[in-house]
Motif scaffolding. Structure first.
Motif, PDB file in Angstrom:
ATOM      1  N   LEU A  71       1.086  -1.309  -0.006  1.00 56.36           N
ATOM      2  CA  LEU A  71      -0.015   0.003   0.323  1.00 56.36           C
ATOM      3  C   LEU A  71       0.538   1.182  -0.082  1.00 56.36           C
ATOM      4  CD1 LEU A  71      -2.960  -1.063   2.424  1.00 56.36           C
ATOM      5  CD2 LEU A  71      -2.523  -1.046  -0.110  1.00 56.36           C
ATOM      6  N   ASP A  72       2.255   0.748   0.557  1.00 53.76           N
ATOM      7  CA  ASP A  72       2.759   2.422   0.636  1.00 53.76           C
ATOM      8  C   ASP A  72       3.486   2.655  -0.798  1.00 53.76           C
ATOM      9  OD1 ASP A  72       2.882   2.571   3.107  1.00 53.76           O
ATOM     10  OD2 ASP A  72       5.020   1.143   3.484  1.00 53.76           O
ATOM     11  N   PHE A  73       3.011   1.464  -1.903  1.00 51.18           N
ATOM     12  CA  PHE A  73       3.572   2.375  -3.063  1.00 51.18           C
ATOM     13  C   PHE A  73       2.453   2.934  -3.816  1.00 51.18           C
ATOM     14  CE2 PHE A  73       5.915  -1.633  -2.442  1.00 51.18           C
ATOM     15  CZ  PHE A  73       7.267  -1.009  -2.708  1.00 51.18           C
ATOM     16  N   ILE A  74       1.061   3.195  -3.280  1.00 57.05           N
ATOM     17  CA  ILE A  74       0.242   3.617  -4.176  1.00 57.05           C
ATOM     18  C   ILE A  74       0.389   4.706  -4.217  1.00 57.05           C
ATOM     19  CG2 ILE A  74      -2.114   3.802  -4.333  1.00 57.05           C
ATOM     20  CD1 ILE A  74      -2.098   0.914  -3.157  1.00 57.05           C
ATOM     21  N   PRO A  75       0.358   6.094  -3.296  1.00 57.75           N
ATOM     22  CA  PRO A  75       0.278   7.290  -3.405  1.00 57.75           C
ATOM     23  C   PRO A  75       0.921   7.835  -4.727  1.00 57.75           C
ATOM     24  CG  PRO A  75       0.609   6.889  -0.377  1.00 57.75           C
ATOM     25  CD  PRO A  75       0.812   5.735  -1.714  1.00 57.75           C
ATOM     26  N   ASN A  76       1.807   7.662  -4.429  1.00 60.73           N
ATOM     27  CA  ASN A  76       2.996   8.034  -5.582  1.00 60.73           C
ATOM     28  C   ASN A  76       3.303   7.186  -6.736  1.00 60.73           C
ATOM     29  OD1 ASN A  76       3.717   9.965  -4.122  1.00 60.73           O
ATOM     30  ND2 ASN A  76       5.280   9.093  -2.586  1.00 60.73           N
ATOM     31  N   LYS A 133      -7.898  -2.020   9.357  1.00 64.80           N
ATOM     32  CA  LYS A 133      -6.822  -0.633   9.498  1.00 64.80           C
ATOM     33  C   LYS A 133      -6.112   0.021   8.719  1.00 64.80           C
ATOM     34  CE  LYS A 133      -4.938  -0.626  13.051  1.00 64.80           C
ATOM     35  NZ  LYS A 133      -4.037  -1.621  14.195  1.00 64.80           N
ATOM     36  N   LEU A 134      -5.119  -0.309   7.569  1.00 70.54           N
ATOM     37  CA  LEU A 134      -4.972  -0.700   7.029  1.00 70.54           C
ATOM     38  C   LEU A 134      -5.173  -0.006   5.349  1.00 70.54           C
ATOM     39  CD1 LEU A 134      -0.890  -3.145   7.084  1.00 70.54           C
ATOM     40  CD2 LEU A 134      -1.506  -0.766   7.193  1.00 70.54           C
ATOM     41  N   LEU A 135      -6.229  -0.680   5.215  1.00 74.90           N
ATOM     42  CA  LEU A 135      -7.143   0.018   3.914  1.00 74.90           C
ATOM     43  C   LEU A 135      -8.068   0.991   4.622  1.00 74.90           C
ATOM     44  CD1 LEU A 135      -8.761  -4.132   3.167  1.00 74.90           C
ATOM     45  CD2 LEU A 135      -6.795  -2.524   1.528  1.00 74.90           C
ATOM     46  N   MET A 136      -8.406   1.348   5.707  1.00 76.81           N
ATOM     47  CA  MET A 136      -9.608   2.394   5.720  1.00 76.81           C
ATOM     48  C   MET A 136      -8.415   3.467   6.245  1.00 76.81           C
ATOM     49  SD  MET A 136     -12.735   0.749   6.279  1.00 76.81           S
ATOM     50  CE  MET A 136     -13.687   2.152   6.803  1.00 76.81           C
ATOM     51  N   ASN A 137      -7.647   3.256   6.467  1.00 77.22           N
ATOM     52  CA  ASN A 137      -6.371   4.488   6.294  1.00 77.22           C
ATOM     53  C   ASN A 137      -5.817   4.793   5.305  1.00 77.22           C
ATOM     54  OD1 ASN A 137      -7.325   5.045   8.987  1.00 77.22           O
ATOM     55  ND2 ASN A 137      -4.681   3.313   9.990  1.00 77.22           N
ATOM     56  N   SER A 138      -5.859   3.670   4.408  1.00 72.48           N
ATOM     57  CA  SER A 138      -6.285   4.163   2.715  1.00 72.48           C
ATOM     58  C   SER A 138      -7.352   4.941   2.246  1.00 72.48           C
ATOM     59  CB  SER A 138      -5.515   3.380   1.489  1.00 72.48           C
ATOM     60  OG  SER A 138      -4.571   2.997   2.188  1.00 72.48           O
ATOM     61  N   LEU A 139      -8.299   5.272   3.161  1.00 74.26           N
ATOM     62  CA  LEU A 139      -8.885   6.307   2.146  1.00 74.26           C
ATOM     63  C   LEU A 139      -9.040   7.692   3.067  1.00 74.26           C
ATOM     64  CD1 LEU A 139     -12.202   3.797   2.764  1.00 74.26           C
ATOM     65  CD2 LEU A 139     -11.482   4.288   0.495  1.00 74.26           C
ATOM     66  N   GLN A 144      -6.758   9.192  -2.734  1.00 73.13           N
ATOM     67  CA  GLN A 144      -7.767   9.553  -3.004  1.00 73.13           C
ATOM     68  C   GLN A 144      -8.075   9.462  -4.562  1.00 73.13           C
ATOM     69  OE1 GLN A 144      -9.543  13.836  -2.616  1.00 73.13           O
ATOM     70  NE2 GLN A 144     -11.378  13.347  -2.999  1.00 73.13           N
ATOM     71  N   HIS A 145      -6.922   9.229  -5.583  1.00 76.17           N
ATOM     72  CA  HIS A 145      -6.368   8.955  -7.000  1.00 76.17           C
ATOM     73  C   HIS A 145      -6.666   7.918  -7.102  1.00 76.17           C
ATOM     74  CE1 HIS A 145      -2.637   8.482  -5.342  1.00 76.17           C
ATOM     75  NE2 HIS A 145      -2.549   7.676  -6.759  1.00 76.17           N
ATOM     76  N   CYS A 146      -7.352   6.765  -6.146  1.00 77.03           N
ATOM     77  CA  CYS A 146      -7.413   5.212  -6.546  1.00 77.03           C
ATOM     78  C   CYS A 146      -8.179   4.816  -5.248  1.00 77.03           C
ATOM     79  CB  CYS A 146      -5.600   4.469  -6.489  1.00 77.03           C
ATOM     80  SG  CYS A 146      -4.762   5.035  -4.804  1.00 77.03           S
ATOM     81  N   TRP A 147      -9.161   5.595  -4.880  1.00 82.92           N
ATOM     82  CA  TRP A 147      -9.929   5.371  -3.996  1.00 82.92           C
ATOM     83  C   TRP A 147     -10.962   3.933  -4.192  1.00 82.92           C
ATOM     84  CZ3 TRP A 147     -12.885   9.874  -1.224  1.00 82.92           C
ATOM     85  CH2 TRP A 147     -11.866   9.876  -0.073  1.00 82.92           C
ATOM     86  N   GLY A 148     -11.125   4.223  -5.849  1.00 84.23           N
ATOM     87  CA  GLY A 148     -11.930   3.266  -6.344  1.00 84.23           C
ATOM     88  C   GLY A 148     -11.537   1.130  -6.000  1.00 84.23           C
ATOM     89  N   TYR A 149      -9.940   1.366  -6.265  1.00 86.86           N
ATOM     90  CA  TYR A 149      -9.097   0.006  -5.712  1.00 86.86           C
ATOM     91  C   TYR A 149      -8.893  -0.486  -4.230  1.00 86.86           C
ATOM     92  CZ  TYR A 149      -7.113   0.484 -11.119  1.00 86.86           C
ATOM     93  OH  TYR A 149      -6.535   0.506 -11.728  1.00 86.86           O
ATOM     94  N   ILE A 150      -9.040   0.496  -3.523  1.00 86.80           N
ATOM     95  CA  ILE A 150      -8.800   0.599  -2.398  1.00 86.80           C
ATOM     96  C   ILE A 150     -10.241   0.233  -1.494  1.00 86.80           C
ATOM     97  CG2 ILE A 150      -8.760   1.526   0.413  1.00 86.80           C
ATOM     98  CD1 ILE A 150      -6.338   1.452  -1.758  1.00 86.80           C
ATOM     99  N   LEU A 151     -11.569   1.097  -2.736  1.00 88.40           N
ATOM    100  CA  LEU A 151     -12.785  -0.004  -2.079  1.00 88.40           C
ATOM    101  C   LEU A 151     -12.992  -1.199  -1.746  1.00 88.40           C
ATOM    102  CD1 LEU A 151     -14.642   3.574  -2.581  1.00 88.40           C
ATOM    103  CD2 LEU A 151     -14.100   1.803  -0.447  1.00 88.40           C
ATOM    104  N   ILE A 182     -20.037   7.728   1.270  1.00 86.23           N
ATOM    105  CA  ILE A 182     -19.377   7.594  -0.122  1.00 86.23           C
ATOM    106  C   ILE A 182     -20.845   7.346  -0.631  1.00 86.23           C
ATOM    107  CG2 ILE A 182     -17.794   6.855  -2.267  1.00 86.23           C
ATOM    108  CD1 ILE A 182     -15.636   6.175   0.231  1.00 86.23           C
ATOM    109  N   VAL A 183     -21.359   6.405  -0.542  1.00 86.52           N
ATOM    110  CA  VAL A 183     -22.758   6.268  -1.481  1.00 86.52           C
ATOM    111  C   VAL A 183     -23.352   7.479  -2.319  1.00 86.52           C
ATOM    112  CG1 VAL A 183     -24.964   5.345  -1.850  1.00 86.52           C
ATOM    113  CG2 VAL A 183     -22.785   3.295  -1.396  1.00 86.52           C
ATOM    114  N   LEU A 184     -23.715   8.070  -0.587  1.00 86.19           N
ATOM    115  CA  LEU A 184     -24.643   9.316  -0.250  1.00 86.19           C
ATOM    116  C   LEU A 184     -24.318  10.467  -0.215  1.00 86.19           C
ATOM    117  CD1 LEU A 184     -26.399   8.021   3.046  1.00 86.19           C
ATOM    118  CD2 LEU A 184     -26.925   7.965   0.852  1.00 86.19           C
TER     119      LEU A 184
END
Length: 315
Positions: A71-76, A133-139, A144-151, A182-184
């Motif tokens: 997950l650390d590779f995702i932001p950049n 926790k790791l996945l929820m903190n990734s929201l 944000q640019h890859c929230w679809g993958y995280i969700l 997010i849905v609402l």
């Protein structure tokens, strides 16, 4: 096929933490190809270690550790990077989050209940809780640019937890309410389907009774109240099956009776003579009434309590 590797050899050579930290590409100035190759290497090593020896307790430590590194590779990263990294995380979730890891989390939850203490997700230590926790903190905004993958990863994790979700209610509540936000959220409609998938899998894992404790329909609220969960009707209608038909009679029928007794269902003549606001309210309640009834066929789809609720029909 026979393999020259043993689980201990993989742990020593490829999952050694010093080796991983030395070989890990920079998370800031990323070489895309290097990141993808490294991600696949450590993921395949973990999966192979698990396949060779499912009894290794060390996997409890390595599952969240490897997911954290990925997950650390995702932001950049670019889209190629985080799509490949997400596939690696999904593989770990699907193959390594097993009954042992789920039961560890359930045991921790039960111990906290016995002590009568409220523990936040941040304070929970079991591997499953750390992964959640790791996945929820990734929201957060960094991802944000890859929230679809995280969700979608969170959705797969909820699906994998399955029946264990009933014993992890507080954690499921956090996950489902976050997905609902997010849905609402009208500014996040591009992510609505991914967030809705979490809710759908949550319904499948919890079943209607516990699910509607976390996300109650709130049909008694005023017209237009945002806390009314009318968006859930299509979800419930499509995904409820193999459930208790008795639940419809015990929980939902009183709602229908209440609407009917208050004469909220309008006749055509009365509706035509009403002013605009009254007509709007009546139409709304009529819609709710019909929506609740529309769930009844779903509760009749392979109900699991025919023997108890309708013994004559069962015979």
């Amino acid at each position: 096929k026979p393999t020259p590797f043993t689980s201990d050899m993989i742990l020593e050579r490829f999952l050694n933490k010093n080796f991983i930290e030395t070989m890990k590409p920079s998370t800031i100035q990323q070489d895309k190809i290097a990141v993808i190759k490294f991600s696949k290497m450590i993921t395949k090593s973990l999966l192979l270690m698990y396949e060779l020896n499912r009894e290794m307790k060390v996997r409890f430590e390595y599952v969240p550790y490897i997911i954290q590194i990925l997950l650390d590779f995702i932001p950049n990263g670019e889209e190629d990077t985080y799509s490949n990294v997400s596939e690696c995380v999904e593989s770990i979730i699907m193959k390594c989050i097993d009954d042992d890891i789920i039961n560890l989390a359930i045991s921790e939850e039960e111990r906290n209940k016995e002590k009568d203490v409220i523990i936040t997700l941040e304070e929970k230590k079991s591997p499953l809780f750390v992964v959640i926790k790791l996945l929820m903190n990734s929201l957060n905004y960094q991802y944000q640019h890859c929230w679809g993958y995280i969700l979608l990863l969170i959705a797969q994790l909820v699906k994998k937890i399955g029946r264990g979700a009933k014993k992890l209610i507080s954690t499921m509540q956090l996950i489902l309410t976050s997905a609902e936000d997010i849905v609402l959220d009208e500014t996040q409609q591009g992510l609505r389907n991914e967030a809705l998938q979490i809710i759908i899998y949550g319904l499948g894992s919890l079943k209607a009774f516990d699910f509607l404790k976390i996300l109650p329909l709130n049909l008694n609220l005023n017209v237009g109240d945002k806390n009314k969960r009318l968006y859930l009707f299509p979800v419930l209608k499509k995904h409820i099956h193999h459930y208790q038909i008795e639940y419809f009679g015990r929980i939902l029928m009183p709602i229908l009776d209440n609407i009917k007794n208050l004469r909220i269902i309008p006749t055509i003549e009365k509706n035509a003579s009403s002013d605009f606001s009254e007509s709007k309210e009546l139409n709304h309640h009529n819609h709710v009434y019909q929506s609740v009834w529309s769930l009844f066929p779903s509760f009749c789809l392979y109900p699991n309590d025919i023997q108890a609720s309708f013994p004559k029909i069962a015979r």
